[in-house]
Design a protein around this motif. Structure first.
Motif, PDB file in Angstrom:
ATOM      1  N   LEU A 207       0.818  -1.219   0.000  1.00 20.71           N
ATOM      2  CA  LEU A 207       0.000   0.000   0.000  1.00 20.71           C
ATOM      3  C   LEU A 207       0.853   1.272   0.000  1.00 20.71           C
ATOM      4  O   LEU A 207       0.312   2.375   0.023  1.00 20.71           O
ATOM      5  N   ARG A 208       2.171   1.095  -0.066  1.00 17.63           N
ATOM      6  CA  ARG A 208       3.062   2.252   0.070  1.00 17.63           C
ATOM      7  C   ARG A 208       2.931   3.261  -1.073  1.00 17.63           C
ATOM      8  O   ARG A 208       3.217   4.446  -0.891  1.00 17.63           O
ATOM      9  N   LYS A 209       2.506   2.801  -2.229  1.00 17.45           N
ATOM     10  CA  LYS A 209       2.390   3.728  -3.361  1.00 17.45           C
ATOM     11  C   LYS A 209       1.318   4.800  -3.117  1.00 17.45           C
ATOM     12  O   LYS A 209       1.286   5.818  -3.814  1.00 17.45           O
ATOM     13  N   TRP A 210       0.434   4.553  -2.134  1.00 15.97           N
ATOM     14  CA  TRP A 210      -0.608   5.533  -1.803  1.00 15.97           C
ATOM     15  C   TRP A 210      -0.237   6.376  -0.584  1.00 15.97           C
ATOM     16  O   TRP A 210      -1.043   7.155  -0.093  1.00 15.97           O
ATOM     17  N   ARG A 211       0.987   6.252  -0.106  1.00 16.10           N
ATOM     18  CA  ARG A 211       1.377   6.943   1.135  1.00 16.10           C
ATOM     19  C   ARG A 211       1.355   8.457   0.974  1.00 16.10           C
ATOM     20  O   ARG A 211       0.903   9.177   1.870  1.00 16.10           O
ATOM     21  N   VAL A 212       1.827   8.954  -0.157  1.00 17.27           N
ATOM     22  CA  VAL A 212       1.828  10.407  -0.387  1.00 17.27           C
ATOM     23  C   VAL A 212       0.393  10.937  -0.416  1.00 17.27           C
ATOM     24  O   VAL A 212       0.080  11.970   0.190  1.00 17.27           O
ATOM     25  N   SER A 213      -0.484  10.204  -1.100  1.00 16.25           N
ATOM     26  CA  SER A 213      -1.894  10.615  -1.157  1.00 16.25           C
ATOM     27  C   SER A 213      -2.522  10.578   0.232  1.00 16.25           C
ATOM     28  O   SER A 213      -3.336  11.446   0.585  1.00 16.25           O
TER      29      SER A 213
END
Length: 352
Positions: A207-213
């Motif tokens: 799920l790290r790819k959504w961390r910035v969001s």
């Protein structure tokens, strides 16, 4: 080009407007052609024009209620004229996006470009979403209890279809409830804890790819929460009452259209309102823009019992009154609004 302007233009592109129109027209044509019901169109001459006029009046009153609510939420920062622009474009955004998505992102930009700070714009949009969803959450159980199970259509339907319909309702209701109570917790109880939870969840590897969001959304929640603090009891009361008003008007409009073709009793009026509530909760998970095509196809199952041969006519009138006008009005309001707000921004930049 301003990023907000790009988002607005992308959201309201001609293709996004054309798709729901084609879906709606295709579904409508199928309703009439599948059982050779083209002759049913003649039934429009049998309508009680007083009830049809009442439907239009209710629609105008409903939109006036929306304008009052957004003006009240902004502490009258928006003028009545600006409120008209906001509501027309908001309805336009909802009409060209799937019901499950809605027009909230665009609505935030619209309010922001009207001169309301981003934090407040987010707060107002999120708060309206909470108000609307709480109406569904509280009204649906009342409808189920009051109708003693009659709220779900059964006449002439396959039992498996009825089971699927009920499952769709409970799934939609559950998702709305979970989302709404999460928003209430985030906006009014512990916004920073909610941000921490988002970051914790997105720390999981896949799920790290959504961390910035998640970080950005967490900040937005905190901003919005700060803006809603300190309002008086009168502020919350008027917001709640205006929400009840607009949704009751929204549902009663269909009663007016049905009454224009058939005589219905008071108990049937209440049953129609209850079914309409369940109908729209199911439609909230529709994947097409504005529920186009799906609404037309599902409508006879819910309301055909009351309308009989007039079912196809009423669904056409219903969409002609409540859906397609916003595509037209939005197309008219949008260019003028873009010229107004982005032109004003360019003038400011030149002066600076």
């Amino acid at each position: 080009m301003d990023q907000n302007k790009k988002t607005i233009l992308k959201s309201f592109s001609p293709v996004k407007i054309l798709i729901p129109v084609l879906l709606g027209l295709a579904a409508t044509a199928w309703l009439f052609i599948k059982d050779d019901k083209l002759n049913d169109l003649k039934g429009i001459t049998e309508a009680h024009w007083g009830w049809l006029l009442a439907a239009i009046v209710v629609l105008i009153i409903r939109d006036a209620g929306y304008m009052y609510r957004i003006r009240h939420l902004t502490d009258k920062f928006l003028t009545w004229r600006n409120s008209i622009d906001v509501i027309m474009l908001w309805e336009f955004a909802s009409a060209v996006t799937p019901s499950v998505v809605g027009g909230t992102t665009v609505a935030t930009i619209i309010l922001n470009k009207e001169g309301i700070p981003l934090g407040k714009s987010l707060a107002y949009v999120m708060f309206t979403a909470v108000l609307d969803n709480m109406f569904f959450i509280l009204a649906a159980p009342i409808a189920l209890l009051a109708t003693q199970g009659e709220v779900f259509p059964t006449f002439g339907l396959d039992p498996s279809y009825i089971s699927q319909l009920k499952a769709a309702f409970y799934i939609s209701y559950g998702l709305i409830a979970v989302y709404t109570f999460m928003m209430i917790y985030a906006l009014f109880i512990r916004p920073r804890a909610f941000k921490w939870l988002l970051l914790k969840i997105t720390s999981i590897r896949f799920l790290r790819k959504w961390r910035v969001s998640a970080f950005q959304h967490g900040n937005e929640i905190i901003w919005a929460s700060e803006q809603l603090k300190g309002n008086t009891a009168g502020y919350w009361t008027k917001a709640i009452v205006s929400t009840l008003f607009v949704w009751c008007a929204r549902y009663f409009l269909l009663n007016c259209l049905i009454a224009a073709f058939v005589d219905i009793s008071l108990s049937e009026h209440l049953l129609i309102i209850s079914r309409n509530l369940i109908f729209w909760i199911v439609m909230l998970i529709a994947i097409t823009p504005g529920g186009a095509g799906i609404v037309e196809m599902a409508f006879p199952s819910f309301f055909g019992l009351f309308l009989g041969a007039y079912s196809s006519i009423v669904v056409v009138l219903y969409r002609l009154i409540t859906y397609y006008p916003y595509l037209v009005l939005g197309s008219i309001f949008l260019p003028k609004w873009i010229a107004k707000v982005f032109g004003r921004q360019q003038e400011t930049e030149v002066r600076v």
